[in-house]
Design an enzyme around this catalytic site. Structure first.
Site, PDB file in Angstrom:
ATOM      1  CE  LYS A 180      -4.260   1.394   2.391  1.00 23.12           C
ATOM      2  NZ  LYS A 180      -5.118   1.632   1.244  1.00 23.12           N
TER       3      LYS A 180
HETATM    4  N1  PMP Z   1      -7.787  -2.207  -2.735  1.00 19.55           N
HETATM    5  C1  PMP Z   1      -7.274  -0.984  -2.606  1.00 19.55           C
HETATM    6  C2  PMP Z   1      -6.550  -0.391  -3.758  1.00 19.55           C
HETATM    7  C3  PMP Z   1      -7.426  -0.276  -1.411  1.00 19.55           C
HETATM    8  O1  PMP Z   1      -6.918   0.949  -1.287  1.00 19.55           O
HETATM    9  C4  PMP Z   1      -8.137  -0.866  -0.349  1.00 19.55           C
HETATM   10  C5  PMP Z   1      -8.334  -0.116   0.943  1.00 19.55           C
HETATM   11  N2  PMP Z   1      -7.261  -0.284   1.818  1.00 19.55           N
HETATM   12  C6  PMP Z   1      -8.651  -2.156  -0.519  1.00 19.55           C
HETATM   13  C7  PMP Z   1      -8.462  -2.797  -1.731  1.00 19.55           C
HETATM   14  C8  PMP Z   1      -9.373  -2.869   0.578  1.00 19.55           C
HETATM   15  O2  PMP Z   1      -8.479  -3.234   1.582  1.00 19.55           O
HETATM   16  P1  PMP Z   1      -8.927  -3.375   3.098  1.00 19.55           P
HETATM   17  O3  PMP Z   1     -10.102  -4.275   3.099  1.00 19.55           O
HETATM   18  O4  PMP Z   1      -7.751  -3.957   3.761  1.00 19.55           O
HETATM   19  O5  PMP Z   1      -9.267  -2.015   3.572  1.00 19.55           O
END
Ligand code: PMP
Length: 306
Positions: free
Chosen positions: A156
């Site tokens: 991320k």
């Molecule tokens: N994909 C992307 C590109 C994101 O930014 C997020 C949000 N963090 C998610 C998927 C979903 O991840 P999570 O369920 O861990 O928030």
């Protein structure tokens, strides 16, 4: 909420207004940071704030940091503990969004990752629903999802969110709620900041982790809820036009929460209303996040009474 919003910065809890970096900071110039987004949900019955799956979020932060050679000298347990201390310092009694950041902190004009010192910071702010959780319309974006060998979606990375912003902005300007991005191979990857699930013939289907997705914490919760309810799941590549044939479609992520999609590229999904599997999983998710699901009580961490 406390008088002043507090942040964690340079190893201490300080007012957010004093948690500032120089414009020469490497991460500001080159996007060399990694981050997380967690949510805390207020439960008025128990008078407690519940942070959803903090350990998996911080484990992912550590994996993201490793990709960018960012030193993060805290264990997952320590990061969970700092989060609780920060939320307590703010005395939040409402839903919040929590943003930890690990980043290249030197004031350095240097394209690279080695030999640049790292820092960690975190802040939290009140936040309710930021997209509707039912009946959203999506479009397949003309922006492609960044591939693993370009900027890995698995990590991320702050700078990588330009990709998400371009697709989301385009979708909104064109009158949709969200964008679905295809990977470089033309297969469905994910939405701009959430993962995607499709239902076909009673099976819950989502792209694999090799489809240039962020490996979502909420995605894993969906698998766990599906197992609890005996709903079969399948992890496999998804074609764009399968979205047009889907019986149900929903997005999931910490920010988006769980949002039923009723239109894709101006075509109705299924009956044009959120379907039964979406609603079942969504209902249980919203119970779980406020600590109201005994079976999944350990998926949340109480801030005030644990
Ligand atoms: N994909 C992307 C590109 C994101 O930014 C997020 C949000 N963090 C998610 C998927 C979903 O991840 P999570 O369920 O861990 O928030």
């Amino acid at each position: 909420m406390a008088q002043e919003v507090m942040a964690f910065f340079d190893g201490r809890i300080v007012p957010l207004k004093d948690a500032n970096v120089s414009i020469a900071t490497h991460a500001f110039n080159y996007g060399t940071g990694v981050f997380e987004g967690l949510r805390g949900y207020w439960n008025a019955d128990t008078e407690d704030l519940y942070v959803v799956q903090p350990a998996p979020h911080f484990a992912r932060l550590k994996r993201s940091a490793r990709v960018l050679h960012i030193d993060l000298p805290y264990s997952v347990e320590e990061l969970v503990d700092v989060t609780r201390k920060l939320l307590r310092a703010n005395q939040f009694r409402e839903d919040v969004y929590i943003r930890p950041l690990a980043y290249k902190a030197d004031a350095a004009i240097k394209v690279g990752l080695s030999g640049i010192s790292s820092a960690f910071a975190m802040f939290a702010l009140p936040m309710g629903d930021y997209v509707p959780t039912a009946g959203i319309s999506v479009a397949v974006s003309s922006w492609r999802r960044i591939a693993d060998n370009m900027i890995p979606s698995r990590a991320k990375v702050t700078g990588a969110y330009v990709n998400a912003a371009l697709s989301s902005d385009q979708a909104k300007a064109d009158g949709y709620d969200e964008a679905i991005m295809l990977g470089d191979d033309g297969q469905v990857s994910e939405a701009s900041s959430s993962n995607l699930f499709m239902v076909r013939n009673g099976v819950l289907i989502t792209p694999p982790v090799t489809s240039d997705i962020l490996e979502g914490v909420t995605r894993q919760i969906v698998f766990d809820l599906a197992q609890e309810f005996g709903i079969p799941t399948d992890v496999r590549p998804i074609d764009r036009t399968e979205l047009y044939s889907a019986d149900e479609l929903f997005l999931c992520g910490t920010g988006v929460q769980m949002a039923g999609v009723t239109q894709v590229d101006r075509r109705p999904v299924g009956t044009g209303k959120p379907g039964p599997i979406t609603e079942k999983i969504q209902q249980e998710y919203f119970r779980l996040v406020r600590g109201r699901s005994p079976k999944f009580r350990d998926y949340v961490s109480a801030v005030y009474h644990d």
